[in-house]
Write an enzyme that holds these catalytic residues in place. Structure first.
Site, short mmCIF file in Angstrom:
data_model
loop_
_atom_site.label_atom_id
_atom_site.label_comp_id
_atom_site.label_asym_id
_atom_site.label_seq_id
_atom_site.Cartn_x
_atom_site.Cartn_y
_atom_site.Cartn_z
N GLU A 1 8.78 -16.38 -7.30
CA GLU A 1 8.25 -15.27 -6.27
C GLU A 1 7.87 -14.38 -7.67
O GLU A 1 6.38 -13.61 -7.76
CB GLU A 1 9.15 -14.31 -5.70
CG GLU A 1 9.44 -13.98 -4.61
CD GLU A 1 10.38 -13.28 -3.95
OE1 GLU A 1 10.15 -12.38 -3.06
OE2 GLU A 1 11.39 -13.10 -4.07
N LYS B 1 6.10 -4.91 -2.00
CA LYS B 1 7.46 -4.89 -1.28
C LYS B 1 8.12 -4.39 0.29
O LYS B 1 9.00 -5.31 0.58
CB LYS B 1 7.92 -3.40 -2.11
CG LYS B 1 9.81 -2.80 -2.06
CD LYS B 1 10.60 -3.98 -2.89
CE LYS B 1 11.86 -3.54 -2.25
NZ LYS B 1 13.03 -4.40 -2.96
N ASN C 1 -3.19 2.66 5.34
CA ASN C 1 -1.88 1.62 5.59
C ASN C 1 -2.63 0.66 6.80
O ASN C 1 -2.15 1.75 7.25
CB ASN C 1 -0.44 1.53 5.06
CG ASN C 1 -0.38 2.51 3.54
OD1 ASN C 1 -1.41 2.31 2.86
ND2 ASN C 1 0.40 3.25 3.57
N GLY C 2 -2.04 -0.04 6.46
CA GLY C 2 -1.81 -0.80 7.97
C GLY C 2 -3.41 -2.32 8.25
O GLY C 2 -3.63 -2.48 7.17
N GLU D 1 17.19 -18.88 -1.36
CA GLU D 1 16.55 -18.02 -1.71
C GLU D 1 16.73 -18.48 -3.25
O GLU D 1 15.96 -17.66 -3.74
CB GLU D 1 18.16 -17.14 -1.38
CG GLU D 1 18.25 -15.27 -2.76
CD GLU D 1 17.11 -14.82 -1.85
OE1 GLU D 1 16.88 -13.51 -2.46
OE2 GLU D 1 16.39 -14.69 -0.95
N CYS E 1 0.48 -1.31 0.03
CA CYS E 1 -0.23 0.27 -0.50
C CYS E 1 1.40 0.89 0.03
O CYS E 1 2.36 1.58 0.35
CB CYS E 1 -0.70 0.23 1.46
SG CYS E 1 -2.15 -1.02 1.48
N LYS F 1 12.98 -16.74 -5.72
CA LYS F 1 13.01 -15.43 -6.36
C LYS F 1 12.43 -15.93 -7.70
O LYS F 1 11.60 -15.77 -8.70
CB LYS F 1 14.16 -15.74 -6.71
CG LYS F 1 15.52 -14.63 -5.93
CD LYS F 1 14.61 -13.71 -5.77
CE LYS F 1 14.96 -12.04 -4.75
NZ LYS F 1 14.57 -12.39 -3.97
N ARG G 1 5.13 -0.34 -4.57
CA ARG G 1 5.44 -1.24 -3.41
C ARG G 1 4.40 -2.20 -3.03
O ARG G 1 4.60 -3.78 -2.08
CB ARG G 1 4.98 -0.26 -2.87
CG ARG G 1 6.12 0.62 -1.77
CD ARG G 1 5.68 1.79 -1.14
NE ARG G 1 4.78 1.52 0.33
CZ ARG G 1 5.14 1.84 2.12
NH1 ARG G 1 6.83 2.21 1.39
NH2 ARG G 1 4.85 1.18 2.99
N TRP H 1 -3.23 -2.60 -1.07
CA TRP H 1 -2.91 -3.80 -1.57
C TRP H 1 -4.14 -5.06 -0.80
O TRP H 1 -3.91 -4.31 0.57
CB TRP H 1 -1.42 -4.19 -1.24
CG TRP H 1 -1.28 -5.71 -1.26
CD1 TRP H 1 -0.85 -5.90 -2.48
CD2 TRP H 1 -1.40 -6.32 -0.51
NE1 TRP H 1 -0.18 -7.42 -2.34
CE2 TRP H 1 -0.67 -7.63 -1.05
CE3 TRP H 1 -0.95 -7.09 0.71
CZ2 TRP H 1 -0.21 -9.11 -0.60
CZ3 TRP H 1 -1.18 -8.47 1.68
CH2 TRP H 1 -0.68 -9.22 0.74
N HIS I 1 16.03 -38.80 1.95
CA HIS I 1 15.30 -38.40 2.94
C HIS I 1 13.36 -38.03 3.06
O HIS I 1 12.78 -37.71 3.40
CB HIS I 1 14.97 -37.77 4.63
CG HIS I 1 17.36 -38.32 5.35
ND1 HIS I 1 16.81 -39.47 5.65
CD2 HIS I 1 18.23 -38.08 5.33
CE1 HIS I 1 18.26 -39.86 6.18
NE2 HIS I 1 18.94 -38.83 5.71
#
Length: 610
Positions: A490, A605, A99-100, A483, A2, A487, A27, A74, A506
């Site tokens: 994402e 973001k 926001n929040g 990572e 947001c 990526k 963002r 968002w 395993h």
């Protein structure tokens, strides 16, 4: 996650609001809107999708006003619809952006409905608009009405409100979510991110939790959590607009991957200039604090969590200090055993990650007051709440998928390990100079890794039609495998998992077939032969291997084993170097699939909600 922008001026502010929202697109959001005071009314334009769609509607109606607020949303409460988009309006007299998350919104909604308020959205934000309006309608000034309303809200929020009854100003408030004031000449601004106001001012004030501010053309008044006026420091932002432009690159992610040699060099500049690992790099009190700590707890989320996992290897092998790593959102909700001599290290690109901020607060509430923040944004909330801070110098990172912020975090964490090792008598002069030499050469080694892009681009074709992928690593390179998998999922939306290579037998080996590409991080270190054995397990099951090996690892290619050789093994800093190829692989797979590389679906973001 947001974005908020607002302006009070003696000119039409619509173009400023729209430009600010455009700067906040990175963002993460799914709808946008603007509201202005005009001719005694609130004029509002909202649209699902990109800021461009909202801008087109604003131009169609010739939206104009000298006081206004804007927002990129968002979705959390309620779906992605125009009715759920901000700003939200109460009784046609008052507009709010937020926001929040308001945790007690259901309770407040029920109360407000009994008072005759009608809700047109599914959001928690509309509660704020109606609650402020209720107090404002009782005769309270907008400032007092906002203070009364926010006192009844539970959760995290940054809000800004405008009213037709008081058209000369706006009121804004912060609790747990970032918000700043931009200072201009006979005009002032608010935003959730400094990028939104860079085109109009570089003078900013960062609000603190509990602050409520009255924003007017000719000045700003800030009230602290105790209700009294307070002075907050004015900062001159050093973020450049050029750093937020694409330049010759197709995407911000590509740009930021290629900016890593400079970002890494900038981050270690002070260290190299001093030619030693000194506690002063982390703050004036660092030497005393470091001498007191007997262990480390690192709290982080997302990509920063993988940086923390890498740091655990460095801290325990180089500094010989016990280190634990926890996901911030989990730590604060479990019973832990506090240790007042433990150093709490928080890692956050934005410095506003709510889970990490709340985890730090929780640690402090348990009596753990030695704290260090590693962050990329000056004067953000987490550094301000920490006794020590190390600012990485990655520059503005626009792409949602973190790249240069991650590798500069790794440099900061390695510096911490070496500094603690030196202070604890675990690092002699020769070792110190060896590490400094490795850091000096790191930018050049990363540039060599970037030169592998054409080969990686060819590999990407083999991934584009796959639905799953497996990433393997061992030891300190296992977090890099994590990572790499993150990526890929994402930005390409391919399901990817990462495992320590020794764990194949395993369970994960059951998944391996010709349809699941297996990416292997295989540096020329002490575990190389173990990794080769694990690769044979994959090959024997018909799996196709894509191996990132050091130039001197002596891998042989075959029909089902593809090898790209990175520069020669760079020793202890190898995890940083091996991050580059997995970033490039994810980027080029996403390109082929045609996904939105910089703004992947459902992601944001800066994550400022739980």
């Amino acid at each position: 996650m947001c974005g908020i922008v607002g302006a009070v001026a003696s000119r039409n502010v619509v173009s400023t609001l729209i430009e600010g929202l455009s700067r906040l697109e990175y963002r993460g959001y799914d709808s946008a809107g603007v509201a202005v005071l005009s001719g005694g009314n609130i004029e509002r334009v909202r649209a699902v999708g990109r800021v461009a769609a909202m801008t087109e509607k604003a131009l169609e109606v010739n939206l104009s006003g000298q006081v206004g607020i804007g927002h990129t949303r968002w979705a959390t409460h309620g779906g992605v619809t125009e009715s759920n988009a901000h700003p939200h309006v109460s009784k046609g007299e008052l507009a709010v952006v937020h926001n929040g998350i308001i945790e007690n919104h259901n309770e407040q909604r029920d109360k407000l409905m009994q008072l005759g308020y009608e809700f047109t959205s599914q959001t928690d934000t509309e509660v704020i608009a109606h609650l402020i309006h209720f107090y404002h309608n009782q005769g309270l000034a907008l400032l007092s009405a906002t203070k009364m309303a926010v006192a009844e809200l539970t959760g995290a929020f940054a809000i800004s409100v405008i009213s037709v009854k008081e058209p000369e100003h706006m009121i804004t408030a912060r609790q747990g979510c970032p918000l700043l004031i931009g200072l201009g000449e006979n005009e002032n601004f608010i935003a959730s991110d400094v990028s939104a106001v860079l085109s109009v001012t570089r003078k900013v004030i960062y609000l603190e939790d509990g602050d409520v501010a009255d924003i007017r053309r000719d000045g700003v008044t800030i009230f602290g959590s105790n209700g009294n006026t307070v002075e907050r420091k004015i900062h001159m932002s050093d973020v450049s607009l050029a750093s937020m432009e694409l330049g010759p690159y197709a995407h911000f992610m590509q740009k930021e991957i290629h900016e890593q040699p400079k970002a890494l060099t900038d981050t270690i500049e002070a260290l190299i200039d001093d030619n030693r690992f000194s506690p002063v790099l982390f703050g004036d009190a660092a030497s005393e604090i470091f001498s007191q700590v007997d262990s480390i707890l690192i709290l982080a989320a997302g990509t920063s969590y993988y940086a923390a996992l890498t740091a655990k290897y460095w801290l325990e092998s180089i500094a010989k200090i016990p280190t634990n790593v926890e996901i911030a959102s989990e730590y604060r909700y479990r019973q832990s055993v506090p240790n007042p001599r433990q150093l709490i290290v928080t890692i956050s690109q934005s410095g506003e990650t709510l889970d990490t901020m709340e985890a730090l607060k929780h640690a402090k509430s348990l009596g753990q007051h030695y704290s260090l923040s590693i962050c990329n944004v000056q004067e953000s909330a987490i550094p301000r709440a920490s006794k020590l801070v190390f600012y990485t110098r990655a520059g503005a990172e626009i792409g949602v998928a973190s790249t240069k912020a991650f590798t500069t975090q790794l440099v900061a964490l390695f510096t911490l390990a070496a500094t603690l090792a030196k202070q604890r008598g675990m690092l002699n002069d020769a070792q110190e100079q060896g590490y400094l030499t490795a850091l000096r050469q790191l930018g050049g080694s990363v540039q060599h890794a970037l030169n592998l892009e054409p080969q990686i681009r060819e590999w990407a074709k083999a991934f584009a039609d796959k639905h799953h992928a497996l990433f393997l690593g061992r030891g300190i390179h296992y977090p890099i495998a994590l990572e790499g998998a993150l990526k890929l999922k994402e930005i390409s939306y391919i399901h990817a998992e990462a495992y320590p290579a020794g764990e194949l037998k395993h369970g994960p080996l059951a998944l391996v077939d010709s349809d699941m590409p297996v990416v292997v991080i295989a540096p020329n270190d002490t575990l190389l032969e173990k990794v080769k054995s694990n690769m044979q397990e994959v090959k024997a099951r018909g799996g196709e291997l894509f191996v990132f090996a050091d130039d001197d690892s002596h891998f042989a290619e075959s029909e089902c084993v593809h090898v790209i050789r990175t520069p020669r093994h760079v020793g202890v800093l190898s995890p940083i170097l091996h991050t580059i190829p997995v970033q490039l692989l994810a980027y080029h797979v996403a390109l082929i699939k045609g996904t939105d590389v910089d703004k992947p679906r459902n992601l944001a973001k800066s994550v400022t909600v739980e």
